[in-house]
Design a protein around this motif. Sequence first.
Motif, PDB file in Angstrom:
ATOM      1  N   ARG A 114       4.407   0.558   6.012  1.00 52.83           N
ATOM      2  CA  ARG A 114       4.041  -0.053   7.297  1.00 52.83           C
ATOM      3  C   ARG A 114       3.446   0.993   8.244  1.00 52.83           C
ATOM      4  NH1 ARG A 114       4.288  -3.549  11.334  1.00 52.83           N
ATOM      5  NH2 ARG A 114       4.985  -2.795  13.374  1.00 52.83           N
ATOM      6  N   ARG A 115       4.040   2.170   8.266  1.00 53.24           N
ATOM      7  CA  ARG A 115       3.570   3.209   9.188  1.00 53.24           C
ATOM      8  C   ARG A 115       2.200   3.742   8.754  1.00 53.24           C
ATOM      9  NH1 ARG A 115       7.802   7.573  10.592  1.00 53.24           N
ATOM     10  NH2 ARG A 115       6.863   7.411  12.668  1.00 53.24           N
ATOM     11  N   TYR A 116       1.978   3.837   7.441  1.00 56.90           N
ATOM     12  CA  TYR A 116       0.648   4.230   6.970  1.00 56.90           C
ATOM     13  C   TYR A 116      -0.381   3.161   7.329  1.00 56.90           C
ATOM     14  CZ  TYR A 116       1.851   8.485   4.427  1.00 56.90           C
ATOM     15  OH  TYR A 116       2.225   9.769   4.106  1.00 56.90           O
ATOM     16  N   GLU A 117       0.030   1.902   7.309  1.00 56.35           N
ATOM     17  CA  GLU A 117      -0.886   0.828   7.681  1.00 56.35           C
ATOM     18  C   GLU A 117      -1.286   0.949   9.146  1.00 56.35           C
ATOM     19  OE1 GLU A 117      -3.530  -1.996   7.730  1.00 56.35           O
ATOM     20  OE2 GLU A 117      -2.601  -1.215   5.892  1.00 56.35           O
ATOM     21  N   ARG A 118      -0.359   1.380   9.997  1.00 56.87           N
ATOM     22  CA  ARG A 118      -0.697   1.596  11.400  1.00 56.87           C
ATOM     23  C   ARG A 118      -1.713   2.737  11.543  1.00 56.87           C
ATOM     24  NH1 ARG A 118       0.001  -2.169  14.811  1.00 56.87           N
ATOM     25  NH2 ARG A 118       0.766  -0.897  16.566  1.00 56.87           N
ATOM     26  N   LEU A 119      -1.531   3.771  10.729  1.00 53.01           N
ATOM     27  CA  LEU A 119      -2.504   4.866  10.721  1.00 53.01           C
ATOM     28  C   LEU A 119      -3.889   4.345  10.343  1.00 53.01           C
ATOM     29  CD1 LEU A 119      -3.380   7.907  10.578  1.00 53.01           C
ATOM     30  CD2 LEU A 119      -2.613   7.862   8.212  1.00 53.01           C
ATOM     31  N   LEU A 120      -3.958   3.568   9.268  1.00 55.44           N
ATOM     32  CA  LEU A 120      -5.246   3.053   8.791  1.00 55.44           C
ATOM     33  C   LEU A 120      -5.842   2.067   9.780  1.00 55.44           C
ATOM     34  CD1 LEU A 120      -4.386   2.696   5.012  1.00 55.44           C
ATOM     35  CD2 LEU A 120      -5.783   4.460   6.110  1.00 55.44           C
ATOM     36  N   GLU A 121      -4.999   1.346  10.495  1.00 55.27           N
ATOM     37  CA  GLU A 121      -5.505   0.452  11.537  1.00 55.27           C
ATOM     38  C   GLU A 121      -6.215   1.258  12.621  1.00 55.27           C
ATOM     39  OE1 GLU A 121      -3.743  -2.752  14.813  1.00 55.27           O
ATOM     40  OE2 GLU A 121      -2.499  -2.144  13.102  1.00 55.27           O
ATOM     41  N   GLY A 122      -5.635   2.400  12.982  1.00 54.90           N
ATOM     42  CA  GLY A 122      -6.287   3.274  13.944  1.00 54.90           C
ATOM     43  C   GLY A 122      -7.606   3.817  13.431  1.00 54.90           C
ATOM     44  N   VAL A 123      -7.625   4.183  12.151  1.00 55.91           N
ATOM     45  CA  VAL A 123      -8.869   4.685  11.540  1.00 55.91           C
ATOM     46  C   VAL A 123      -9.947   3.615  11.576  1.00 55.91           C
ATOM     47  CG1 VAL A 123      -9.908   5.454   9.369  1.00 55.91           C
ATOM     48  CG2 VAL A 123      -7.703   6.388  10.088  1.00 55.91           C
ATOM     49  N   ARG A 124      -9.581   2.373  11.279  1.00 54.10           N
ATOM     50  CA  ARG A 124     -10.560   1.275  11.298  1.00 54.10           C
ATOM     51  C   ARG A 124     -11.106   1.040  12.703  1.00 54.10           C
ATOM     52  NH1 ARG A 124      -6.987  -0.787   7.220  1.00 54.10           N
ATOM     53  NH2 ARG A 124      -5.705  -1.837   8.791  1.00 54.10           N
ATOM     54  N   ALA A 159      -0.413  13.885  -0.797  1.00 60.70           N
ATOM     55  CA  ALA A 159       0.813  13.209  -0.369  1.00 60.70           C
ATOM     56  C   ALA A 159       0.462  11.853   0.231  1.00 60.70           C
ATOM     57  CB  ALA A 159       1.555  14.067   0.640  1.00 60.70           C
ATOM     58  N   GLY A 160       1.439  10.939   0.183  1.00 58.34           N
ATOM     59  CA  GLY A 160       1.227   9.615   0.754  1.00 58.34           C
ATOM     60  C   GLY A 160       0.950   8.576  -0.312  1.00 58.34           C
ATOM     61  N   PRO A 161       0.912   7.307   0.073  1.00 57.11           N
ATOM     62  CA  PRO A 161       0.661   6.238  -0.892  1.00 57.11           C
ATOM     63  C   PRO A 161      -0.791   6.219  -1.347  1.00 57.11           C
ATOM     64  CG  PRO A 161       0.717   5.353   1.329  1.00 57.11           C
ATOM     65  CD  PRO A 161       1.098   6.799   1.445  1.00 57.11           C
ATOM     66  N   ARG A 162      -1.051   5.589  -2.474  1.00 49.59           N
ATOM     67  CA  ARG A 162      -2.408   5.482  -3.016  1.00 49.59           C
ATOM     68  C   ARG A 162      -3.317   4.700  -2.082  1.00 49.59           C
ATOM     69  NH1 ARG A 162      -3.894   9.333  -6.407  1.00 49.59           N
ATOM     70  NH2 ARG A 162      -2.382   9.651  -8.070  1.00 49.59           N
ATOM     71  N   THR A 163      -2.733   3.784  -1.307  1.00 51.58           N
ATOM     72  CA  THR A 163      -3.554   2.992  -0.392  1.00 51.58           C
ATOM     73  C   THR A 163      -4.279   3.872   0.616  1.00 51.58           C
ATOM     74  OG1 THR A 163      -1.583   2.681   0.999  1.00 51.58           O
ATOM     75  CG2 THR A 163      -2.117   0.928  -0.576  1.00 51.58           C
ATOM     76  N   LEU A 164      -3.720   5.027   0.913  1.00 52.87           N
ATOM     77  CA  LEU A 164      -4.369   5.942   1.849  1.00 52.87           C
ATOM     78  C   LEU A 164      -5.700   6.420   1.285  1.00 52.87           C
ATOM     79  CD1 LEU A 164      -4.183   7.539   4.497  1.00 52.87           C
ATOM     80  CD2 LEU A 164      -2.914   9.304   3.266  1.00 52.87           C
ATOM     81  N   GLU A 165      -5.714   6.814   0.019  1.00 47.49           N
ATOM     82  CA  GLU A 165      -6.947   7.262  -0.616  1.00 47.49           C
ATOM     83  C   GLU A 165      -7.932   6.122  -0.792  1.00 47.49           C
ATOM     84  OE1 GLU A 165      -6.463   9.941  -4.035  1.00 47.49           O
ATOM     85  OE2 GLU A 165      -4.309   9.951  -3.595  1.00 47.49           O
TER      86      GLU A 165
END
Length: 428
Positions: free
Chosen positions: A163-173, A195-201
Motif C-alpha cells: 500500500r505504501r509503495y502504491e502511494r509512492l507510485l501515485e505521487g510519481v504519476r 529492493a522493494g516489490p516488483r511492481t516498483l520496477e
Amino acid sequence: MNVSLATLLQPSISPVLGDIKQSFQSKIELTDVGWFSDFLETFAEGGSYLLGGAPGSRKSGLATQIALDLARNQHSVLIIPTEEPAARIAERCTRLMTGWETDVVKTCSANICVEQQIPDIEQLPGYIGRQILSPGGPYHSRNLKMVILDSVQGWGLPASASRRYERLLEGVRLLSSANITTLLVNHVTKRNELAGPRTLEHAVDGVLLLRKTPSARLLFCSKNRFGPADPRNPMVLALDPITLRLNPSPLARAVIATANTYLGGSNHLTEVQAAIALSDIGCWGRVMAPGLPKAEVQQLIDCIAQLPDVEVNDMDFSVHCRLPGRRQYDRSVGLALAMALLGSYQQKPIPASYLFLGEVDLARNVRPVSNSLMNDLINQLNEELEFADINRIFAHPQTTICLQREGIEVVPCLKLEQAVYACWSDLR
C-alpha cells in the motif's frame, strides 16, 4: 467516451498520411553529464527512473550530478532526502562543483531546492499536489524540471508494504502528468537486486543499477521505455578522486603502451608492449603474456597496484615482449614492463626515445643491471644507429654513472615511483 488513435497521436502525425514522428517524448538535454542521456538515448521529460546501487556505489552522487547539470542550464530541481540532512546535500553539491566558475555555482545554487520538511510516504501524493502542482504551492512557480527522491527505502519501506509503495507510485504519476521527471534512488539487497516489490520496477519508465568494482563503476540499464536497454552492456564510469564526479572511464577500451629496454648481447632494442582493460562483467582479471613467466608478470602487477590511485584488481592484462635471439626472460626487463603496464593504465604514451633498465623487486626497488650488460649497452650507444634516438635512460644510480653521454639524460631511479614521476610529471 471513445477517443480515436489520430487524436491521441496529435500533433505527432504530420499532414502527410502515415508520416508519424518517432519522438513522442521530449528529451532532457544534459551537458556536463551528457554521457548519461546518451546512454539512455532518450532521457524523457515526465519520465520516471529508478536508480539502484549498493552503499558507496555513488548513486546519490550521480543523482546530484544530474541535478546540477539541469540547474546550471536554468532548470529547477527539487531534492527530497529521506536519509540525509539538507547540509549533507549541500556538501555533496559543493564538492561536485569544485573548479566551476563562481557565476555557475550561483546559478546552480539558486535552481536547486532541498526539502527539509520531509512528508510521510502516505502523505506524498497530497504533498505533491499542494506544494508542487497547486498554483499556490511554493514550488509551482519554479517550473520544476525534476524531482529526486533519495531514497525510496529511507521511509523504512519493506518490500511487503504494497500500500505504501502504491502511494509512492501515485505521487510519481502525478509528477509525470505535469511533465516533471522523477528520479527515485533505491537500495539493493545483499543479492545485488533492487529492493522493494516488483511492481516498483514495472511501474517506472527506466530502471538503472550502479555497481561498484575496485577500479570503476558500472551503470546498467535493464528497462527503458524510451530507448534501448541492454543489461549485458553497461557503461563503464571512473570516479574522480577530488570532485567525486562520475565520468566515462577510458579503461573501457585497451590502449597499448610500449617501453624500450636492452638485454645485452645484440645490437637491437627490446620492445615491451602492454595493454590493460577492464575484464568482462562477472569474470576475474586475466594475464596473457605469451613466452613470459606469469609469476614474474603478476609480481610486477602487484607492485604497480601499490602505487597511489592505481587499482588493477579486476583488470585484463596483455603483455608482449619480443626477446631477441629467442632469449630467456631476464628480470632486467622489469622496469620497462612496469612502465608499459602503467602507461596503458594511465592512457599515457611513453616516448620511443626513453630506455628503461633494471629489475623491480617486491618493494618496488629498482635494482642495477650486470656489468656485462652495461658494457654492451655503452658499445651500442657509441656505434649502433638504432640507439641514436635514445635521449633519456632510466636506471639505478649505480648504473647511470657509466652512461653519461652527450645528448643523453640519465634519470637515477631507486624506486619505481621515481621513474613514473620522471616520465609523467603531471602524476605527482
